[in-house]
Design a protein around this motif. Sequence first.
Motif, PDB file in Angstrom:
ATOM      1  N   ALA A  79       0.834  -1.197   0.000  1.00  0.00           N
ATOM      2  CA  ALA A  79       0.000   0.000   0.000  1.00  0.00           C
ATOM      3  C   ALA A  79       0.870   1.248   0.000  1.00  0.00           C
ATOM      4  O   ALA A  79       1.903   1.310   0.663  1.00  0.00           O
ATOM      5  N   VAL A  80       0.437   2.236  -0.740  1.00  0.00           N
ATOM      6  CA  VAL A  80       1.126   3.519  -0.765  1.00  0.00           C
ATOM      7  C   VAL A  80       0.641   4.329   0.428  1.00  0.00           C
ATOM      8  O   VAL A  80      -0.551   4.587   0.569  1.00  0.00           O
ATOM      9  N   THR A  81       1.582   4.706   1.269  1.00  0.00           N
ATOM     10  CA  THR A  81       1.173   5.371   2.502  1.00  0.00           C
ATOM     11  C   THR A  81       1.641   6.815   2.579  1.00  0.00           C
ATOM     12  O   THR A  81       1.405   7.474   3.567  1.00  0.00           O
ATOM     13  N   GLY A  82       2.334   7.265   1.554  1.00  0.00           N
ATOM     14  CA  GLY A  82       2.783   8.645   1.645  1.00  0.00           C
ATOM     15  C   GLY A  82       3.461   9.083   0.372  1.00  0.00           C
ATOM     16  O   GLY A  82       3.684   8.300  -0.535  1.00  0.00           O
ATOM     17  N   ASN A  83       3.778  10.372   0.255  1.00  0.00           N
ATOM     18  CA  ASN A  83       4.527  10.880  -0.887  1.00  0.00           C
ATOM     19  C   ASN A  83       5.428  12.000  -0.411  1.00  0.00           C
ATOM     20  O   ASN A  83       5.542  12.255   0.780  1.00  0.00           O
ATOM     21  N   THR A  84       6.070  12.666  -1.339  1.00  0.00           N
ATOM     22  CA  THR A  84       7.043  13.677  -0.948  1.00  0.00           C
ATOM     23  C   THR A  84       6.415  14.881  -0.257  1.00  0.00           C
ATOM     24  O   THR A  84       7.110  15.667   0.358  1.00  0.00           O
ATOM     25  N   SER A  85       5.111  15.020  -0.333  1.00  0.00           N
ATOM     26  CA  SER A  85       4.466  16.140   0.345  1.00  0.00           C
ATOM     27  C   SER A  85       4.222  15.815   1.816  1.00  0.00           C
ATOM     28  O   SER A  85       3.827  16.672   2.583  1.00  0.00           O
ATOM     29  N   ASN A  86       4.450  14.566   2.213  1.00  0.00           N
ATOM     30  CA  ASN A  86       4.268  14.153   3.599  1.00  0.00           C
ATOM     31  C   ASN A  86       5.478  14.602   4.406  1.00  0.00           C
ATOM     32  O   ASN A  86       6.509  13.950   4.412  1.00  0.00           O
ATOM     33  N   SER A  87       5.357  15.709   5.078  1.00  0.00           N
ATOM     34  CA  SER A  87       6.502  16.291   5.775  1.00  0.00           C
ATOM     35  C   SER A  87       6.982  15.417   6.918  1.00  0.00           C
ATOM     36  O   SER A  87       8.181  15.334   7.184  1.00  0.00           O
ATOM     37  N   SER A  88       6.069  14.731   7.611  1.00  0.00           N
ATOM     38  CA  SER A  88       6.476  13.891   8.731  1.00  0.00           C
ATOM     39  C   SER A  88       7.330  12.727   8.249  1.00  0.00           C
ATOM     40  O   SER A  88       8.300  12.337   8.901  1.00  0.00           O
ATOM     41  N   ALA A  89       6.978  12.153   7.101  1.00  0.00           N
ATOM     42  CA  ALA A  89       7.764  11.046   6.543  1.00  0.00           C
ATOM     43  C   ALA A  89       9.110  11.549   6.058  1.00  0.00           C
ATOM     44  O   ALA A  89      10.137  10.894   6.240  1.00  0.00           O
ATOM     45  N   SER A  90       9.128  12.725   5.443  1.00  0.00           N
ATOM     46  CA  SER A  90      10.375  13.278   4.906  1.00  0.00           C
ATOM     47  C   SER A  90      11.396  13.528   6.009  1.00  0.00           C
ATOM     48  O   SER A  90      12.605  13.433   5.782  1.00  0.00           O
ATOM     49  N   LYS A  91      10.918  13.836   7.212  1.00  0.00           N
ATOM     50  CA  LYS A  91      11.830  14.112   8.316  1.00  0.00           C
ATOM     51  C   LYS A  91      12.486  12.842   8.850  1.00  0.00           C
ATOM     52  O   LYS A  91      13.483  12.915   9.568  1.00  0.00           O
ATOM     53  N   GLN A  92      11.936  11.680   8.501  1.00  0.00           N
ATOM     54  CA  GLN A  92      12.457  10.412   9.020  1.00  0.00           C
ATOM     55  C   GLN A  92      13.451   9.751   8.077  1.00  0.00           C
ATOM     56  O   GLN A  92      13.932   8.654   8.351  1.00  0.00           O
ATOM     57  N   VAL A  93      13.774  10.401   6.964  1.00  0.00           N
ATOM     58  CA  VAL A  93      14.715   9.818   6.001  1.00  0.00           C
ATOM     59  C   VAL A  93      15.908  10.747   5.820  1.00  0.00           C
ATOM     60  O   VAL A  93      15.832  11.952   6.076  1.00  0.00           O
ATOM     61  N   LYS A  94      17.019  10.163   5.374  1.00  0.00           N
ATOM     62  CA  LYS A  94      18.257  10.925   5.212  1.00  0.00           C
ATOM     63  C   LYS A  94      18.356  11.599   3.840  1.00  0.00           C
ATOM     64  O   LYS A  94      18.974  12.644   3.706  1.00  0.00           O
ATOM     65  N   LEU A  95      17.768  10.975   2.825  1.00  0.00           N
ATOM     66  CA  LEU A  95      17.863  11.521   1.478  1.00  0.00           C
ATOM     67  C   LEU A  95      16.684  12.442   1.179  1.00  0.00           C
ATOM     68  O   LEU A  95      15.549  12.171   1.584  1.00  0.00           O
ATOM     69  N   THR A  96      16.967  13.512   0.453  1.00  0.00           N
ATOM     70  CA  THR A  96      15.895  14.368  -0.033  1.00  0.00           C
ATOM     71  C   THR A  96      15.386  13.808  -1.358  1.00  0.00           C
ATOM     72  O   THR A  96      16.030  12.943  -1.981  1.00  0.00           O
ATOM     73  N   ALA A  97      14.243  14.295  -1.814  1.00  0.00           N
ATOM     74  CA  ALA A  97      13.696  13.860  -3.092  1.00  0.00           C
ATOM     75  C   ALA A  97      14.661  14.205  -4.226  1.00  0.00           C
ATOM     76  O   ALA A  97      14.811  13.440  -5.185  1.00  0.00           O
ATOM     77  N   SER A  98      15.341  15.334  -4.107  1.00  0.00           N
ATOM     78  CA  SER A  98      16.290  15.755  -5.130  1.00  0.00           C
ATOM     79  C   SER A  98      17.488  14.811  -5.200  1.00  0.00           C
ATOM     80  O   SER A  98      17.944  14.435  -6.281  1.00  0.00           O
ATOM     81  N   GLN A  99      17.997  14.403  -4.039  1.00  0.00           N
ATOM     82  CA  GLN A  99      19.133  13.482  -4.009  1.00  0.00           C
ATOM     83  C   GLN A  99      18.743  12.124  -4.592  1.00  0.00           C
ATOM     84  O   GLN A  99      19.507  11.508  -5.341  1.00  0.00           O
ATOM     85  N   ALA A 100      17.549  11.666  -4.244  1.00  0.00           N
ATOM     86  CA  ALA A 100      17.070  10.388  -4.769  1.00  0.00           C
ATOM     87  C   ALA A 100      16.889  10.467  -6.286  1.00  0.00           C
ATOM     88  O   ALA A 100      17.196   9.518  -7.011  1.00  0.00           O
ATOM     89  N   SER A 101      16.408  11.599  -6.766  1.00  0.00           N
ATOM     90  CA  SER A 101      16.220  11.784  -8.206  1.00  0.00           C
ATOM     91  C   SER A 101      17.549  11.725  -8.940  1.00  0.00           C
ATOM     92  O   SER A 101      17.649  11.144 -10.023  1.00  0.00           O
ATOM     93  N   ASN A 102      18.584  12.320  -8.358  1.00  0.00           N
ATOM     94  CA  ASN A 102      19.906  12.297  -8.985  1.00  0.00           C
ATOM     95  C   ASN A 102      20.449  10.874  -9.080  1.00  0.00           C
ATOM     96  O   ASN A 102      21.099  10.498 -10.068  1.00  0.00           O
ATOM     97  N   ILE A 103      20.192  10.066  -8.057  1.00  0.00           N
ATOM     98  CA  ILE A 103      20.628   8.666  -8.079  1.00  0.00           C
ATOM     99  C   ILE A 103      19.885   7.926  -9.182  1.00  0.00           C
ATOM    100  O   ILE A 103      20.471   7.135  -9.931  1.00  0.00           O
ATOM    101  N   ALA A 104      18.582   8.191  -9.304  1.00  0.00           N
ATOM    102  CA  ALA A 104      17.777   7.525 -10.322  1.00  0.00           C
ATOM    103  C   ALA A 104      18.228   7.905 -11.728  1.00  0.00           C
ATOM    104  O   ALA A 104      18.257   7.068 -12.633  1.00  0.00           O
ATOM    105  N   LEU A 105      18.601   9.156 -11.909  1.00  0.00           N
ATOM    106  CA  LEU A 105      19.037   9.632 -13.229  1.00  0.00           C
ATOM    107  C   LEU A 105      20.323   8.951 -13.695  1.00  0.00           C
ATOM    108  O   LEU A 105      20.582   8.863 -14.894  1.00  0.00           O
ATOM    109  N   LYS A 106      21.127   8.460 -12.746  1.00  0.00           N
ATOM    110  CA  LYS A 106      22.366   7.774 -13.103  1.00  0.00           C
ATOM    111  C   LYS A 106      22.094   6.373 -13.658  1.00  0.00           C
ATOM    112  O   LYS A 106      22.984   5.756 -14.241  1.00  0.00           O
ATOM    113  N   GLN A 107      20.869   5.882 -13.467  1.00  0.00           N
ATOM    114  CA  GLN A 107      20.535   4.533 -13.921  1.00  0.00           C
ATOM    115  C   GLN A 107      20.168   4.486 -15.401  1.00  0.00           C
ATOM    116  O   GLN A 107      20.211   3.432 -16.018  1.00  0.00           O
ATOM    117  N   VAL A 108      19.796   5.633 -15.952  1.00  0.00           N
ATOM    118  CA  VAL A 108      19.373   5.668 -17.356  1.00  0.00           C
ATOM    119  C   VAL A 108      20.106   6.793 -18.079  1.00  0.00           C
ATOM    120  O   VAL A 108      20.591   7.735 -17.463  1.00  0.00           O
TER     121      VAL A 108
END
Length: 210
Positions: A129-158
């Motif tokens: 089940a999808v329980t959240g997205n990048t607009s979920n501020s409480s979830a974002s505070k519990q992770v080390k990577l930002t959405a931008s950092q994760a996007s950069n990692i993904a861009l290296k795959q293609v």
Amino acid sequence: MMMNKHKLWIGSLSAAVLLGGSAVATSGNVNGQSIQTTPASTTQSITQNQNKTGKLLTVAQAKAVALKAAEGKVDDVDLERRNGQTFYEVEIDRKGSHDVVVRLDAYTGKILAVVDDEDYDDDDDNNGAVTGNTSNSSASKQVKLTASQASNIALKQVTGGKVTKVELDHDDGRYVYEIELRTAQGEADVDIDANTGKVLSFDQDFNDED
């Protein structure tokens, strides 16, 4: 006396090393500790690693290999990476029979599985089940990577990819960034651990070139 024997063993071992491993002790015993060398398995491991660092099969090559395993018309081709394995999944439309999905090693072309499309369970479907997205501020505070950092990692795959969607989900007890990209050849989905940055899965869908 024991010390002399110990020195003699070390000298023999040193000689084996100096000979570049051509002299191999298949088994030995030093102070009650068993020592065994398996050069054959080491060579096999190196060979496998060399295969994995080779070039990926092209989409056209993957199609050709899949069509040898199951005749028909190619409907869809996916390139996926999961659990350290890179493979193509080729969906084949067979007139008068059920469609099949052929999974093959993306480097060697080895057929890994041929399954009926109706029985095929795609791991990338929404199993959790999808329980959240990048607009979920409480979830974002519990992770080390930002959405931008994760996007950069993904861009290296293609190559030449563009991020179209980023979601932060909680799946199997951990936070995961699910990133969708648009490429020149189709679309790609990358799942990234939101704390370690590890790529958990990669799925690239190629537009039908026929």
